[in-house]
Design a protein around this motif. Structure first.
Motif, PDB file in Angstrom:
ATOM      1  N   THR B 171       1.249  -1.377   0.053  1.00 32.94           N
ATOM      2  CA  THR B 171       0.381   0.044  -0.295  1.00 32.94           C
ATOM      3  C   THR B 171       1.068   1.484  -0.086  1.00 32.94           C
ATOM      4  O   THR B 171       2.445   0.930   0.519  1.00 32.94           O
ATOM      5  CB  THR B 171      -1.225   0.563   1.204  1.00 32.94           C
ATOM      6  N   ALA B 172       0.199   2.369  -0.359  1.00 33.33           N
ATOM      7  CA  ALA B 172       0.974   3.658  -0.480  1.00 33.33           C
ATOM      8  C   ALA B 172       1.630   3.883   0.920  1.00 33.33           C
ATOM      9  O   ALA B 172       2.669   4.604   1.193  1.00 33.33           O
ATOM     10  CB  ALA B 172       0.011   4.770  -1.676  1.00 33.33           C
ATOM     11  N   ALA B 173       0.435   3.690   1.713  1.00 30.07           N
ATOM     12  CA  ALA B 173       0.452   4.227   3.076  1.00 30.07           C
ATOM     13  C   ALA B 173       1.870   3.576   3.715  1.00 30.07           C
ATOM     14  O   ALA B 173       2.894   3.964   4.433  1.00 30.07           O
ATOM     15  CB  ALA B 173      -0.409   4.187   3.976  1.00 30.07           C
ATOM     16  N   GLY B 174       1.774   2.213   3.489  1.00 29.78           N
ATOM     17  CA  GLY B 174       2.770   1.848   3.999  1.00 29.78           C
ATOM     18  C   GLY B 174       4.421   1.568   3.645  1.00 29.78           C
ATOM     19  O   GLY B 174       5.345   1.783   4.280  1.00 29.78           O
ATOM     20  N   ARG B 175       4.460   2.351   2.187  1.00 31.27           N
ATOM     21  CA  ARG B 175       5.709   2.816   1.498  1.00 31.27           C
ATOM     22  C   ARG B 175       5.835   3.790   1.999  1.00 31.27           C
ATOM     23  O   ARG B 175       7.363   4.191   2.776  1.00 31.27           O
ATOM     24  CB  ARG B 175       5.763   2.391   0.310  1.00 31.27           C
ATOM     25  N   LYS B 176       5.276   4.839   2.634  1.00 31.70           N
ATOM     26  CA  LYS B 176       5.566   5.593   2.678  1.00 31.70           C
ATOM     27  C   LYS B 176       6.062   5.275   4.148  1.00 31.70           C
ATOM     28  O   LYS B 176       6.881   6.375   4.637  1.00 31.70           O
ATOM     29  CB  LYS B 176       4.265   7.011   2.823  1.00 31.70           C
ATOM     30  N   MET B 177       5.476   4.964   5.372  1.00 27.87           N
ATOM     31  CA  MET B 177       6.406   4.568   6.104  1.00 27.87           C
ATOM     32  C   MET B 177       7.371   4.303   5.997  1.00 27.87           C
ATOM     33  O   MET B 177       8.751   4.387   6.807  1.00 27.87           O
ATOM     34  CB  MET B 177       5.161   3.202   6.898  1.00 27.87           C
ATOM     35  N   ARG B 178       7.559   3.347   5.414  1.00 25.24           N
ATOM     36  CA  ARG B 178       8.747   2.381   5.240  1.00 25.24           C
ATOM     37  C   ARG B 178       9.991   3.734   4.970  1.00 25.24           C
ATOM     38  O   ARG B 178      11.106   3.630   5.086  1.00 25.24           O
ATOM     39  CB  ARG B 178       9.150   1.367   4.018  1.00 25.24           C
ATOM     40  N   ALA B 179       9.762   4.492   3.641  1.00 28.30           N
ATOM     41  CA  ALA B 179      10.596   5.532   3.363  1.00 28.30           C
ATOM     42  C   ALA B 179      10.949   6.404   4.437  1.00 28.30           C
ATOM     43  O   ALA B 179      11.906   6.723   4.607  1.00 28.30           O
ATOM     44  CB  ALA B 179       9.371   6.229   2.338  1.00 28.30           C
ATOM     45  N   VAL B 180      10.108   6.587   5.791  1.00 30.64           N
ATOM     46  CA  VAL B 180      10.785   7.452   6.103  1.00 30.64           C
ATOM     47  C   VAL B 180      11.659   6.829   7.064  1.00 30.64           C
ATOM     48  O   VAL B 180      12.388   7.158   7.561  1.00 30.64           O
ATOM     49  CB  VAL B 180       8.989   8.019   7.297  1.00 30.64           C
ATOM     50  N   THR B 181      10.704   5.572   7.392  1.00 30.03           N
ATOM     51  CA  THR B 181      11.679   5.037   8.508  1.00 30.03           C
ATOM     52  C   THR B 181      13.399   4.653   8.318  1.00 30.03           C
ATOM     53  O   THR B 181      14.444   4.734   8.705  1.00 30.03           O
ATOM     54  CB  THR B 181      10.955   3.517   8.926  1.00 30.03           C
ATOM     55  N   MET B 182      13.664   4.443   7.308  1.00 30.13           N
ATOM     56  CA  MET B 182      14.871   4.973   6.152  1.00 30.13           C
ATOM     57  C   MET B 182      15.964   5.804   6.066  1.00 30.13           C
ATOM     58  O   MET B 182      16.535   5.940   5.823  1.00 30.13           O
ATOM     59  CB  MET B 182      14.581   3.986   4.450  1.00 30.13           C
ATOM     60  N   ASN B 183      14.526   6.550   5.780  1.00 30.64           N
ATOM     61  CA  ASN B 183      15.442   8.078   5.436  1.00 30.64           C
ATOM     62  C   ASN B 183      14.357   9.442   5.755  1.00 30.64           C
ATOM     63  O   ASN B 183      13.812   9.663   4.858  1.00 30.64           O
ATOM     64  CB  ASN B 183      16.176   8.204   4.050  1.00 30.64           C
ATOM     65  N   ARG B 184      14.289   9.361   6.822  1.00 30.81           N
ATOM     66  CA  ARG B 184      13.287  10.680   6.787  1.00 30.81           C
ATOM     67  C   ARG B 184      13.542  11.989   6.581  1.00 30.81           C
ATOM     68  O   ARG B 184      12.107  12.028   5.649  1.00 30.81           O
ATOM     69  CB  ARG B 184      13.612  11.036   8.268  1.00 30.81           C
ATOM     70  N   SER B 185      14.332  12.489   6.077  1.00 28.32           N
ATOM     71  CA  SER B 185      15.019  13.971   5.245  1.00 28.32           C
ATOM     72  C   SER B 185      14.532  13.935   3.747  1.00 28.32           C
ATOM     73  O   SER B 185      14.013  14.445   3.749  1.00 28.32           O
ATOM     74  CB  SER B 185      15.979  14.200   6.079  1.00 28.32           C
ATOM     75  N   MET B 186      14.952  12.751   3.047  1.00 30.38           N
ATOM     76  CA  MET B 186      15.104  12.287   1.823  1.00 30.38           C
ATOM     77  C   MET B 186      13.352  12.086   1.795  1.00 30.38           C
ATOM     78  O   MET B 186      12.887  12.977   0.886  1.00 30.38           O
ATOM     79  CB  MET B 186      15.610  11.511   1.479  1.00 30.38           C
ATOM     80  N   ALA B 187      12.198  10.881   2.288  1.00 29.72           N
ATOM     81  CA  ALA B 187      10.903  11.340   2.602  1.00 29.72           C
ATOM     82  C   ALA B 187      10.684  12.157   2.256  1.00 29.72           C
ATOM     83  O   ALA B 187       9.666  13.348   1.375  1.00 29.72           O
ATOM     84  CB  ALA B 187      10.591  10.116   3.527  1.00 29.72           C
ATOM     85  N   SER B 188      10.945  13.641   3.566  1.00 27.94           N
ATOM     86  CA  SER B 188      10.652  14.933   3.920  1.00 27.94           C
ATOM     87  C   SER B 188      10.357  15.321   2.677  1.00 27.94           C
ATOM     88  O   SER B 188       9.436  16.031   2.232  1.00 27.94           O
ATOM     89  CB  SER B 188      11.170  15.530   5.320  1.00 27.94           C
TER      90      SER B 188
END
Lengths: 414, 300
Positions: B171-188
């Motif tokens: 899911t999109a929400a789940g992938r966002k969650m993983r993105a944030v845990t992997m690299n917060r500033s990049m995701a942001s």
């Protein structure tokens, strides 16, 4: 599965270790419930006593009711005119299920509040922690719970049963009525280990056999393995000295494994009416417990006691052995003080021997030599309504013998 | 033979119970690096929710439907756990990211408060939950009895695992969650609202604790201190499995469950605890990052 990454820093590791340490220390919150209003009461018309039980933490489940029973007895005595013309003023402290806290609060009660007596404790560990404090300060502790015996402090009165008033007669009863092969299970601390040492000696002397002996840590919740050991050994009797929440897990999982009261008799020494409610009556029906008092015990005093307790704390509350022992402890102390004509610890101790009281569970008498009480022993079967049906009693109060000196097989146990 | 089957089953069963309690923590502690000492109290909240649902059913619902209370209790426990987690994240945790020691102490305080709240509402003694009749008795295989309750927990934890995997991976929400845990500033910087993601992730982890609490009611005690019995094991398993690795948590739980039951069978329960602890400490000496360490490119 995708591996999700986040580097784990040194800080995290340190914090995780601290987390585990904190949790292991048992959440020993010392949130004392001090009901004293701070202002020193006029000492001329009141006498202070301490009430020291765990009101928080893992033992609160059992000990809160003892505080309630003691406060009820104090109120009753106060309404009837008090002791030696003085009103009793209870000072309630929280032992927080943490043994050092018990010692600390006992010290506070004795040194700062200068109480005439303390009613308190549940686990043997808490009593052992308080014992030196009471001996050093020459205080007076009334301990209301059945325990493993092998102790007789000059500063403690034991209103619960010692082993020869609960465990020894119940083992004899089991051998005569239920079977010869015993499996012993208990929580891993002083009471079950000492009790089982005594049971093993007794089994040997009275022709029983021991097929297993297991201990689990306090708060243990998975009994799958222990139950498969029980299945492999096929005992006729399980003698249960588990304490606290472990009982819930044990009985639930025993039933799930297909073992019912028809297959094996479980006799417990820490399960009273209150614990039955927390475990669920459907799981316990048909199993046994040994005590000196049941809520169903048929005496006029008990009828009054149960009614008053429900009146004070709610219709859904139940009484039980330790609750009764806590209640009568206050009366016994008051009677001893009246007889001594003083609240002085030495005078009260001196006067206590031979004092009789018609407790809800029948007549009790203080034994002046070892400061325990003569009590009637009872074995009850758990009924579907969560109450006990008495199946056996000793007929008369049994003389306390904490060191089992009158039993030849117990020689060399202590 | 029956003993071997029973013991094998007991090991898997203990592993599944440990996994259920550690799963929520694997998200909040493993992925988000928040040390939440109140996690055990979310388990407690789930257990009490089950109790309340049972009480409500026995009072307001026809007796014939009583056995279905458990079906209602599971999602409700999740919701209550998630709600508590969400509120905790919004009011406390989010101010304490990157301050593990502070969040440790603060959440420990929260855990004591929650315990006392439960005691004030439900009283100090344990409450009893009657397991639904369809979970009574068990399956007999070669003389060994496999209780339905334990089978049910194994099924429940499998469902939770699969759902969580699908959520995080598909899911999109789940992938966002993983993105944030992997690299917060990049995701942001790519437009992901990290605040929202943090709150959601924390709520999901807490909700899983609620489900664990619901499941535990059929096996053990239900009281205000229930969480304290499981919290240490849960932390231990997440660390053993490898922080940041959900699949590691699965292996961690199963190995601790297996080792624990085997050790208990040959010695005793107290000794088994010691053996498991020693084994874990020794293991972490050789592999400090746990069973499956998360590969990362970050240079923290």
């Amino acid at each position: 599965m995708t591996v999700l990454g986040k580097f784990w820093s040194k800080q995290t590791i340190i914090a995780a270790i601290s987390a585990a340490t904190l949790a292991l220390s048992g959440c020993a919150a010392s949130n004392a419930l001090n009901e004293e209003d701070g202002a020193a009461a006029d000492s001329s018309d009141t006498v202070k006593v301490g009430v020291l039980h765990s009101l928080s933490g893992t033992m609160a489940i059992s000990e809160v009711s003892l505080r309630d029973a003691e406060l009820m007895a104090i109120e009753e005595i106060n309404e009837a005119g008090g002791v030696l013309g003085k009103q009793i003023e209870p000072i309630v402290e929280d032992g927080a299920s943490d043994w050092p806290t018990f010692a600390e609060k006992a010290k506070k009660l004795l040194q700062k509040d200068e109480v005439a007596a303390v009613f308190g404790g549940w686990t043997s560990a808490s009593r052992k922690a308080m014992l030196p404090v009471f001996e050093q300060n020459n205080g007076l502790l009334w301990y209301p719970v059945q325990y493993e015996g092998m102790e007789s402090s000059p500063n403690i009165f034991y209103t619960g049963a010692t082993t020869n008033q609960q465990i020894v007669p119940s083992v004899t009863w089991l051998l005569e009525n239920k079977g010869k092969s015993f499996f012993l299970i208990g929580s891993d601390y002083v009471f079950p280990r000492t009790a089982n040492k005594e049971i093993k000696a007794q089994l040997e002397a009275e022709g029983g056999t021991l097929v297993g002996e297991e201990y689990t840590p306090l708060g243990h919740t998975d009994y799958g393995t222990l139950i498969s050991k029980i299945k492999a050994e096929k005992p006729e009797v399980i003698y249960n000295t588990l304490n606290g929440d472990s009982n819930v897990a044990f009985f639930k999982q025993l039933k799930d494994a297909g073992i019912t009261a028809d297959d094996v008799t479980v006799l417990s020494v820490s399960i009273a009416e209150e614990e039955i409610r927390g475990i669920g009556t459907d799981i316990l029906t048909g199993h046994y417990a040994a005590w000196n008092y049941f809520q169903t015990t048929d005496t006029p005093e008990n009828e009054k006691f149960v009614a008053a307790y429900k009146e004070a704390y709610g219709d859904d509350r139940v009484t039980g052995d330790s609750i009764e022992a806590a209640y009568m402890a206050v009366y016994l102390w008051a009677a001893a003080a009246e007889k001594a004509g003083s609240f002085d610890v030495d005078a009260v101790k001196e006067a206590a021997g031979g004092i009789e009281f018609n407790a809800p569970g029948g007549k009790v008498t203080i034994d002046g030599d070892n400061q325990h009480t003569y009590k009637t022993v009872r074995v009850g079967e758990i009924q579907a309504d969560g109450q006990f049906k008495e199946v056996w009693n000793s007929g008369e109060p049994v003389k306390p013998d904490p060191y089992l000196e009158t039993y030849p097989w117990a020689e060399g146990l202590n | 033979m029956a003993v071997v089957i029973t013991q094998l089953f007991n090991g898997i069963s203990l592993g599944s119970i440990l996994l259920l309690i550690a799963l929520g923590l694997a998200i909040t502690f493993g992925l988000m690096n928040v040390i939440n000492m109140a996690h055990g109290e979310f388990i407690m909240a789930g257990a009490y929710t089950t109790y309340v649902v049972q009480q409500a059913f026995s009072h307001y619902v026809p007796a014939a439907l009583f056995n279905y209370y458990y079906i209602v209790a599971i999602p409700l426990s999740f919701l209550i756990g998630a709600l508590l987690g969400f509120v905790l994240e919004k009011t406390l945790i989010r101010f304490l990211y990157h301050r593990p020691l502070d969040s440790l102490l603060a959440t420990w305080g929260v855990s004591l408060i929650l315990q006392q709240v439960a005691r004030s509402i439900f009283g100090a003694p344990n409450v009893a939950v009657t397991a639904p009749a369809w979970l009574d008795s068990g399956l007999t295989i070669a003389g060994a009895v496999l209780p339905y309750k334990r089978l049910f927990i194994i099924a429940l934890v499998t469902i939770c695992m699969v759902t969580l995997y699908l959520y995080l991976d598909k899911t999109a929400a789940g992938r966002k969650m993983r993105a944030v845990t992997m690299n917060r500033s990049m995701a942001s910087s790519l437009g992901v609202s990290t605040k929202k993601v943090d709150a959601t992730a924390f709520a999901i982890g807490s909700g899983l604790a609620g489900i664990a609490g619901c499941a535990l009611t059929v096996l053990g005690p239900i009281g205000s201190t229930i969480g304290t019995y499981y919290i240490v094991d849960a932390f231990m398993i997440v660390i053993l499995g490898g922080i940041g690795s959900l699949i590691g948590t699965v292996f961690g739980a199963l190995s601790v469950g297996m080792l624990g039951t085997v050790a208990e069978f040959w010695s005793g329960a107290s000794m088994a605890k010691v053996i498991v602890f020693v084994a874990i400490i020794a293991f972490l000496q050789f592999k400090p990052a746990g069973l499956l360490s998360a590969r990362t490119r970050s240079l923290e």
